[in-house]
Motif scaffolding. Structure first.
Motif, short mmCIF file in Angstrom:
data_model
loop_
_atom_site.label_atom_id
_atom_site.label_comp_id
_atom_site.label_asym_id
_atom_site.label_seq_id
_atom_site.Cartn_x
_atom_site.Cartn_y
_atom_site.Cartn_z
N SER A 194 55.18 54.29 48.33
CA SER A 194 55.99 53.97 47.16
C SER A 194 57.40 54.53 47.27
CB SER A 194 55.32 54.55 45.90
OG SER A 194 56.15 54.45 44.76
N HIS A 195 58.35 53.87 46.59
CA HIS A 195 59.71 54.42 46.45
C HIS A 195 59.73 55.59 45.48
CE1 HIS A 195 59.23 52.20 42.79
NE2 HIS A 195 60.45 52.37 42.39
N CYS A 196 58.65 55.79 44.78
CA CYS A 196 58.48 56.91 43.83
C CYS A 196 59.36 56.80 42.59
CB CYS A 196 58.69 58.27 44.51
SG CYS A 196 57.28 58.76 45.51
N GLY A 197 59.51 55.58 42.09
CA GLY A 197 60.00 55.43 40.72
C GLY A 197 59.02 56.11 39.79
N TRP A 198 59.49 56.64 38.66
CA TRP A 198 58.64 57.48 37.82
C TRP A 198 57.42 56.74 37.27
CZ3 TRP A 198 57.24 62.09 37.64
CH2 TRP A 198 56.70 62.70 36.50
N ASN A 199 57.59 55.48 36.87
CA ASN A 199 56.43 54.74 36.36
C ASN A 199 55.37 54.58 37.44
OD1 ASN A 199 57.48 54.40 33.79
ND2 ASN A 199 58.57 52.55 34.35
N SER A 200 55.80 54.30 38.67
CA SER A 200 54.84 54.17 39.77
C SER A 200 54.12 55.50 40.03
CB SER A 200 55.55 53.71 41.04
OG SER A 200 55.95 52.35 40.92
N PRO A 204 46.62 59.32 46.15
CA PRO A 204 47.68 60.07 46.84
C PRO A 204 48.86 59.17 47.21
CG PRO A 204 45.53 60.54 47.82
CD PRO A 204 45.35 59.37 46.89
N LEU A 205 50.04 59.79 47.37
CA LEU A 205 51.28 59.06 47.59
C LEU A 205 51.86 59.31 48.97
CD1 LEU A 205 52.73 59.86 44.10
CD2 LEU A 205 52.76 57.53 45.02
N LEU A 206 52.36 58.24 49.59
CA LEU A 206 53.22 58.34 50.75
C LEU A 206 54.62 57.98 50.25
CD1 LEU A 206 53.54 58.86 53.74
CD2 LEU A 206 52.90 56.48 54.18
N ALA A 207 55.47 58.99 50.11
CA ALA A 207 56.72 58.84 49.37
C ALA A 207 57.86 58.36 50.25
CB ALA A 207 57.09 60.17 48.72
N PHE A 208 58.54 57.31 49.78
CA PHE A 208 59.70 56.76 50.48
C PHE A 208 60.84 56.64 49.47
CE2 PHE A 208 62.25 54.41 53.28
CZ PHE A 208 61.65 54.36 54.53
N PRO A 209 61.36 57.77 48.98
CA PRO A 209 62.38 57.72 47.92
C PRO A 209 63.72 57.23 48.45
CG PRO A 209 62.15 59.96 48.69
CD PRO A 209 61.09 59.16 49.40
N ARG A 210 64.49 56.59 47.57
CA ARG A 210 65.80 56.07 47.97
C ARG A 210 66.95 56.82 47.28
NH1 ARG A 210 66.12 53.22 52.22
NH2 ARG A 210 67.74 51.86 51.38
N THR A 211 66.82 57.07 45.98
CA THR A 211 67.95 57.65 45.26
C THR A 211 67.51 58.22 43.92
OG1 THR A 211 70.23 57.18 44.50
CG2 THR A 211 68.56 55.49 44.08
N TRP A 212 68.43 58.86 43.23
CA TRP A 212 68.31 59.33 41.84
C TRP A 212 67.04 60.14 41.65
CZ3 TRP A 212 72.22 60.17 39.02
CH2 TRP A 212 72.16 60.24 37.61
N ASP A 213 66.26 59.89 40.60
CA ASP A 213 65.10 60.73 40.32
C ASP A 213 63.99 60.56 41.35
OD1 ASP A 213 64.64 58.08 39.15
OD2 ASP A 213 62.79 58.93 38.35
N GLN A 214 64.02 59.47 42.13
CA GLN A 214 62.98 59.25 43.14
C GLN A 214 62.91 60.42 44.12
OE1 GLN A 214 64.07 55.53 44.97
NE2 GLN A 214 64.32 54.53 42.98
N LEU A 215 64.06 61.03 44.41
CA LEU A 215 64.12 62.15 45.34
C LEU A 215 63.29 63.33 44.82
CD1 LEU A 215 67.99 62.02 45.88
CD2 LEU A 215 66.26 60.98 47.35
N VAL A 216 63.44 63.58 43.52
CA VAL A 216 62.72 64.68 42.87
C VAL A 216 61.24 64.34 42.73
CG1 VAL A 216 62.59 66.11 40.79
CG2 VAL A 216 64.83 65.33 41.66
N ASN A 217 60.95 63.11 42.34
CA ASN A 217 59.56 62.68 42.17
C ASN A 217 58.77 62.84 43.47
OD1 ASN A 217 60.64 61.86 39.74
ND2 ASN A 217 60.63 59.68 40.24
N ALA A 218 59.40 62.44 44.58
CA ALA A 218 58.72 62.52 45.87
C ALA A 218 58.41 63.96 46.24
CB ALA A 218 59.59 61.87 46.95
N ARG A 219 59.36 64.85 45.98
CA ARG A 219 59.14 66.25 46.35
C ARG A 219 58.08 66.90 45.46
NH1 ARG A 219 63.87 67.60 46.85
NH2 ARG A 219 64.03 67.47 49.10
N MET A 220 58.08 66.56 44.17
CA MET A 220 57.04 67.10 43.30
C MET A 220 55.67 66.67 43.78
SD MET A 220 58.42 67.15 39.35
CE MET A 220 58.72 65.39 39.18
#
Length: 463
Positions: free
Chosen positions: A343-349, A359-375
């Motif tokens: 997932s891009h790790c948008g908050w709703n996702s 479990p998540l395999l995080a592929f964040p792109r920008t903005w809050d996705q960066l934080v979501n992936a690390r959490m």
């Protein structure tokens, strides 16, 4: 819940930001409100385009749509010029919404406004209507932006790798920011001289003046951030999440699309990686190809929502998985065969994955996705963050993707088992939170009671 025996009809106006990731949680809140209070009606204000996009969505009788003209670029193309879209929302939506407010037959007792709608506070204040702000991203990110003026400088002396190990909490006397890294700030501050960043500054000047803030998160998921926000804001805070589709709350996990259901039913338990990168983020073609090749090389079964690229992606990936343009995401995530989510790790996702215990395999792109992936990867330990695998050209190569997919989906390994155990724990926490007596249920009940009792006073709000 609040009493439903009041003789008079109560009215609330909901103002969602015009994007799928904002409209869905606002509609979820509206459903909760009318289900809990039989004398409450909600008017949801959307553009004419969004009225058409929501035509197939079933809403309760007392949740009604009202429209304003299409004053923003089309939803179908907003990913191509996100900054221009954000600016149009800021500069062009407020006036038609205010005209609509003045035409309403029944005066609203409150306005529920997405925090990103910076003009909503003044619109409510001019009419003496309380404004309740809905934040549709993580509380941790809200807390970081709330203290935007205290962010340390991020210059070119440190490498991205060095910045990635430095927590914002080391520089600010504010608990709850351990998942924010200085490398995140550098990416966000790349927007500093652009309109979206300026709007973020306006947003968090205004949020100090609203009557309350609601969060789509829940206390057990982000306890430190939520508690710190509650102590910092001058208004009440109500965490009411997780905000997930109504079908999930009703226990309806049947997938209606026959092809999707039959394919998933034929796969072994926890063997399928679900893949989706959100409703508008466009993946560069070179990166899309690396992901497709990485999945093919991993040998793992996958179910990929690739929107208008579905045919091309299916050809690249081969026949190990199913590639479709659209699906019922929450229902797919809850299917027994699904064991991971790329997932891009948008908050709703992220919230939907938490609710499903995947479990998540995080592929964040920008903005809050960066934080979501690390959490997800570092704090909750329910995933793997691929961001650290980027090459010099900014892409993550197929070999790294294949290895990460194999690691996430290996349910026999100690790492895989531990991620699944933790994901199952978060699933239980998320479901307990919204049950009667749970933290979010109590918080929502408190919000509704305060609304009914008129405790969300508009006094002191500035225009």
């Amino acid at each position: 819940m609040a009493s439903t025996t009041a003789a008079s009809v109560r009215h609330v106006v909901a103002l969602p930001y015009p994007g799928r990731g904002h409209i869905n949680p606002m509609l979820a809140l509206c459903r909760l409100l009318v289900a809990a209070d039989g004398s409450l009606t909600v008017t949801v204000v959307v553009t004419e385009e969004w009225q058409a996009l929501l035509a197939s969505v079933t809403l309760p009788d007392r949740v009604r749509l009202a429209t304003i003209p299409n004053v923003t670029p089309s939803e179908r193309g907003r990913g191509a010029d996100h900054a221009g879209f954000v600016e149009a929302v800021r500069d062009k939506m407020g006036e038609p919404v205010e005209r609509l407010l003045d035409r309403l037959e029944l005066r609203p007792e409150a306005v529920l406004a997405d925090t990103f709608l910076t003009w909503a506070l003044a619109a409510g204040a001019r009419r003496g209507i309380p404004v309740c702000s809905l934040w549709t991203q993580p509380a941790t990110f809200f807390l970081a932006l709330y203290h935007l003026d205290l962010w340390p400088p991020v210059d070119g002396r440190d490498s991205q790798e060095e910045l990635g190990i430095k927590s914002l909490e080391e520089y600010l006397p504010v608990p709850g920011l351990t998942s924010i890294r200085l490398s995140d700030l550098k990416i966000i501050r790349a927007w500093e001289r652009k309109r979206p960043f300026e709007i973020a500054v306006e947003m968090f000047a205004d949020v100090r003046k609203v009557q309350c803030v609601l969060f789509t998160s829940f206390l057990e998921l982000e306890p430190s951030a939520i508690n710190t926000i509650a102590e910092s804001l001058p208004c009440p805070v109500y965490p009411i999440g997780p905000s997930v589709p109504q079908s999930a709350l009703d226990g309806d996990n049947k997938i209606h699309e026959e092809e999707h259901r039959e394919w998933l039913d034929a796969q072994p338990e926890n063997s399928v990686l679900y893949v989706s990168f959100g409703s508008y983020i466009r993946m560069p073609p070179s990166q899309l190809q690396e992901i497709a090749m990485g999945l093919r090389d991993s040998g793992v079964r996958f179910f990929w929502v690739a929107r208008d690229k579905a045919a091309d992606v299916q050809q690249m990936c081969g026949d190990r998985g199913l590639v479709v343009p659209w699906c019922e995401q929450q229902k797919v995530l809850c299917h027994p065969s699904v064991g991971g989510f790329l997932s891009h790790c948008g908050w709703n996702s992220v919230l939907e994955a938490v609710y499903a215990g995947v479990p998540l395999l995080a592929f964040p792109r920008t903005w809050d996705q960066l934080v979501n992936a690390r959490m997800a990867a570092d704090e909750w330990k329910v995933g793997i963050d691929l961001r650290g695998q980027k090459r010099e050209d900014g892409t993550v190569g197929r070999a790294a993707i294949s290895a990460a997919v194999g690691k996430l989906m290996d349910s026999d390994s100690g790492v895989g088992q531990e991620m699944r155990r933790r994901a199952a724990g978060l699933r239980e926490d998320s479901r307990c939170a919204i049950q009667e007596g749970g933290s979010s249920h109590r918080s929502f009940t408190g919000f509704l009671q305060d609304l009914v009792d008129g405790k969300l006073d508009v006094t002191g709000t500035s225009q």
